[in-house]
Design a protein around this motif. Structure first.
Motif, short mmCIF file in Angstrom:
data_model
loop_
_atom_site.label_atom_id
_atom_site.label_comp_id
_atom_site.label_asym_id
_atom_site.label_seq_id
_atom_site.Cartn_x
_atom_site.Cartn_y
_atom_site.Cartn_z
N CYS A 100 0.82 -1.21 0.00
CA CYS A 100 0.00 0.00 0.00
C CYS A 100 0.85 1.26 0.00
CB CYS A 100 -0.92 -0.01 1.23
SG CYS A 100 -1.97 1.45 1.33
N GLU B 231 -6.03 4.20 9.19
CA GLU B 231 -6.76 3.06 9.75
C GLU B 231 -7.86 3.63 10.64
OE1 GLU B 231 -7.22 -0.27 9.60
OE2 GLU B 231 -8.63 0.18 11.21
N PRO B 232 -9.12 3.57 10.18
CA PRO B 232 -10.20 4.21 10.91
C PRO B 232 -10.34 3.75 12.37
CG PRO B 232 -11.05 3.04 8.97
CD PRO B 232 -9.56 2.99 8.90
N SER C 24 -9.81 -5.92 5.57
CA SER C 24 -8.79 -6.16 4.55
C SER C 24 -8.04 -7.41 4.95
CB SER C 24 -7.85 -4.96 4.46
OG SER C 24 -8.59 -3.80 4.15
N CYS D 251 -7.53 2.00 -4.93
CA CYS D 251 -7.20 1.43 -3.61
C CYS D 251 -5.69 1.34 -3.43
CB CYS D 251 -7.71 -0.01 -3.49
SG CYS D 251 -9.45 -0.16 -3.27
N PHE E 214 -14.97 4.18 4.18
CA PHE E 214 -13.78 4.64 4.91
C PHE E 214 -12.61 3.78 4.44
CE2 PHE E 214 -14.95 7.78 8.16
CZ PHE E 214 -16.32 7.80 7.97
N ILE F 217 2.07 -0.17 -7.12
CA ILE F 217 2.54 1.08 -6.51
C ILE F 217 4.03 1.27 -6.70
CG2 ILE F 217 0.71 1.19 -4.77
CD1 ILE F 217 2.92 0.16 -2.76
N ASN G 155 -3.42 -2.69 -7.57
CA ASN G 155 -2.97 -1.46 -8.21
C ASN G 155 -1.50 -1.29 -7.93
OD1 ASN G 155 -5.69 -0.69 -9.00
ND2 ASN G 155 -6.00 -0.45 -6.81
N HIS H 97 -6.72 -10.34 2.80
CA HIS H 97 -5.58 -10.63 1.90
C HIS H 97 -4.89 -11.97 2.10
CE1 HIS H 97 -6.28 -6.68 0.44
NE2 HIS H 97 -5.74 -6.05 1.46
N GLU I 3 -11.98 -7.98 2.05
CA GLU I 3 -11.29 -7.48 0.86
C GLU I 3 -10.04 -8.32 0.67
OE1 GLU I 3 -11.50 -2.87 1.30
OE2 GLU I 3 -12.02 -3.96 3.10
N ILE J 192 -10.18 -7.70 -5.01
CA ILE J 192 -9.81 -6.39 -5.56
C ILE J 192 -8.62 -6.56 -6.50
CG2 ILE J 192 -9.38 -3.98 -4.97
CD1 ILE J 192 -9.76 -4.64 -2.05
N GLU J 193 -8.70 -5.86 -7.60
CA GLU J 193 -7.58 -5.86 -8.53
C GLU J 193 -6.39 -5.15 -7.87
OE1 GLU J 193 -6.87 -3.89 -12.91
OE2 GLU J 193 -8.91 -4.05 -12.14
N VAL K 272 -6.79 -9.18 -2.16
CA VAL K 272 -6.05 -9.05 -3.41
C VAL K 272 -5.27 -10.35 -3.60
CG1 VAL K 272 -4.24 -7.77 -4.65
CG2 VAL K 272 -5.79 -6.54 -3.11
N1 SAH Z 1 -6.62 0.80 6.84
C1 SAH Z 1 -7.92 0.40 6.39
C2 SAH Z 1 -8.51 1.40 5.42
C3 SAH Z 1 -7.79 1.49 4.09
S1 SAH Z 1 -8.78 0.71 2.91
C4 SAH Z 1 -7.87 -0.98 5.81
O1 SAH Z 1 -6.78 -1.52 5.71
O2 SAH Z 1 -8.91 -1.56 5.52
C5 SAH Z 1 -7.77 0.52 1.55
C6 SAH Z 1 -8.00 -0.83 0.92
O3 SAH Z 1 -7.17 -0.96 -0.24
C7 SAH Z 1 -7.62 -1.95 1.85
O4 SAH Z 1 -8.45 -3.05 1.65
C8 SAH Z 1 -6.21 -2.27 1.38
O5 SAH Z 1 -5.80 -3.53 1.78
C9 SAH Z 1 -6.37 -2.11 -0.11
N2 SAH Z 1 -5.11 -1.84 -0.81
C10 SAH Z 1 -4.00 -1.27 -0.31
N3 SAH Z 1 -3.06 -1.16 -1.26
C11 SAH Z 1 -3.60 -1.69 -2.38
C12 SAH Z 1 -3.11 -1.84 -3.72
N4 SAH Z 1 -1.91 -1.42 -4.06
N5 SAH Z 1 -3.96 -2.39 -4.63
C13 SAH Z 1 -5.20 -2.78 -4.29
N6 SAH Z 1 -5.70 -2.65 -3.04
C14 SAH Z 1 -4.90 -2.12 -2.11
#
Ligand code: SAH
Length: 346
Positions: free
Chosen positions: A121, A166-167, A220, A339, A161, A298, A296, A222, A262, A293-294, A264
């Motif tokens: 992330c 991190e909410p 999240s 995301c 959110f 970074i 993304n 994973h 969620e 989730i696809e 990936v």
């Molecule tokens: N901290 C909280 C809120 C952020 S949500 C949380 O972790 O849930 C952001 C979401 O995007 C999370 O599910 C995270 O795991 C996901 N995410 C982070 N980096 C990503 C990336 N490079 N590609 C796709 N999803 C990603």
């Protein structure tokens, strides 16, 4: 020496009423100002046109309204809008408007930067500077609602959110912002249209359940294998899957609300049959659905989206076990609004 004035939105309605009584005015004045601050989201005392000039001067002398300013706005080819939002102290966070055929979703930030260290992330590379105030979270929603009306002729319909931070590590302010977003004295949105996403802080998930919150919970996940999850989300060492599972069971027992995971899928990380089996097992603990989730990208490729065959294996196995699974295409990638891409690059 200048005295730092208090942010007026830190006051409850009762406190505002008391303030006016102490100043020899009517308590009702507090209601009027409260309405300006929240439902009309005034950012200046001078906007409060039914408040006398004299009273506005009293407010000005005692308080500030710490509000956000949309600093830059980028629009993606797919319609996604990203706002870089400037806070009163000059710090920046990002929020995203995601349009689909019949919804507009706001993705809002809860902290400046993030203290978690999720390896995939982009936000994790920004140091956590501070928590956002309820007003700053609320303002992001108001800004996106305006943009939705302007660009899509309809009000905002959903809030996630899922921006920076991190909410559940800013619990009090996030809850207060949601209270104002859902209150008739604020935006009057239904909590059913709000989703809070967390990496999974067990104690706070239980607290939310005790507080009988009415919005949706996403986690999240994973990976459902501890050592894999710890490698990509080091925070899992402190709060391992067993503790997360226990908190989610508690959540479901108290709220009877389904959880969204969620997920990936990355090549070489969590794309094997054993990863799928672990997820299936985890999904049996409490009623849930899975959003794949696809990824993304970074950076230069430590992480890579898994092959389609791996995704298909996930979908097929989950469906075989009657677990609801959706695949989420990412939005706004061209402007780093998807995301995990929020990193104040601009
Ligand atoms: N901290 C909280 C809120 C952020 S949500 C949380 O972790 O849930 C952001 C979401 O995007 C999370 O599910 C995270 O795991 C996901 N995410 C982070 N980096 C990503 C990336 N490079 N590609 C796709 N999803 C990603």
């Amino acid at each position: 020496m200048s005295i730092q004035k208090k942010d007026i939105r830190a006051l409850s309605k009762a406190q505002l009423r008391d303030f006016f009584v102490q100043k020899g005015d009517k308590a009702f004045r507090g209601n009027q100002v409260y309405e300006w601050l929240w439902s009309k989201s005034a950012h200046n005392f001078d906007d409060m046109t039914n408040i006398s000039k004299q009273t506005r001067e009293v407010l000005e002398a005692n308080f500030v309204i710490n509000h956000i300013e949309v600093d830059t706005m980028q629009r993606s080819a797919d319609g996604t809008v990203k706002n870089a939002v400037k806070l009163h102290d000059g710090l920046i966070v990002e929020s995203v408007l995601i349009p689909t055929e019949n919804r507009t979703t706001a993705c809002v930030s809860s902290q400046v930067g993030c203290s978690l260290d999720c390896k995939f992330c982009a936000t994790s590379r920004l140091k956590r500077m501070r928590n956002l105030t309820p007003g700053e979270i609320y303002d992001q929603v108001v800004a996106i609602d305006r943009e939705s009306k302007l660009y899509f002729n309809r009000p905002l319909s959903n809030i996630v959110f899922m921006g920076m931070g991190e909410p559940l590590m800013n619990y009090k302010n996030v809850m207060k912002s949601i209270n104002m977003i859902t209150s008739e004295e604020g935006l009057g949105m239904s909590p059913k249209r709000i989703t809070l996403s967390t990496s999974g802080v067990p104690k706070m998930i239980k607290k939310m359940a005790d507080d009988q919150v009415k919005f949706n919970l996403a986690v999240s996940l994973h990976s459902a294998i501890d050592h894999v999850r710890t490698a990509i989300m080091p925070f899992n060492k402190m709060f391992p899957l067993e503790a997360l599972k226990e908190a989610l069971e508690y959540w479901y027992a108290k709220t009877k609300r389904k959880i969204t995971y969620e997920y990936v899928v990355w090549g070489g990380i969590n794309d094997k049959q054993k990863d799928i089996e672990a997820l299936v097992k985890f999904c049996k603990y409490v009623p849930c659905k899975v959003n794949i989730i696809e990824y993304n990208p970074i950076d230069d490729g430590e992480f890579q989206q898994a092959e389609n065959a791996a995704l298909e294996a996930y979908i097929e196995t989950l469906e075989k076990h009657r677990i609801v699974v959706n695949v989420r295409r990412s939005r706004g990638k061209d402007i780093d609004a998807a995301c995990g891409q929020l990193a104040n690059k601009k």
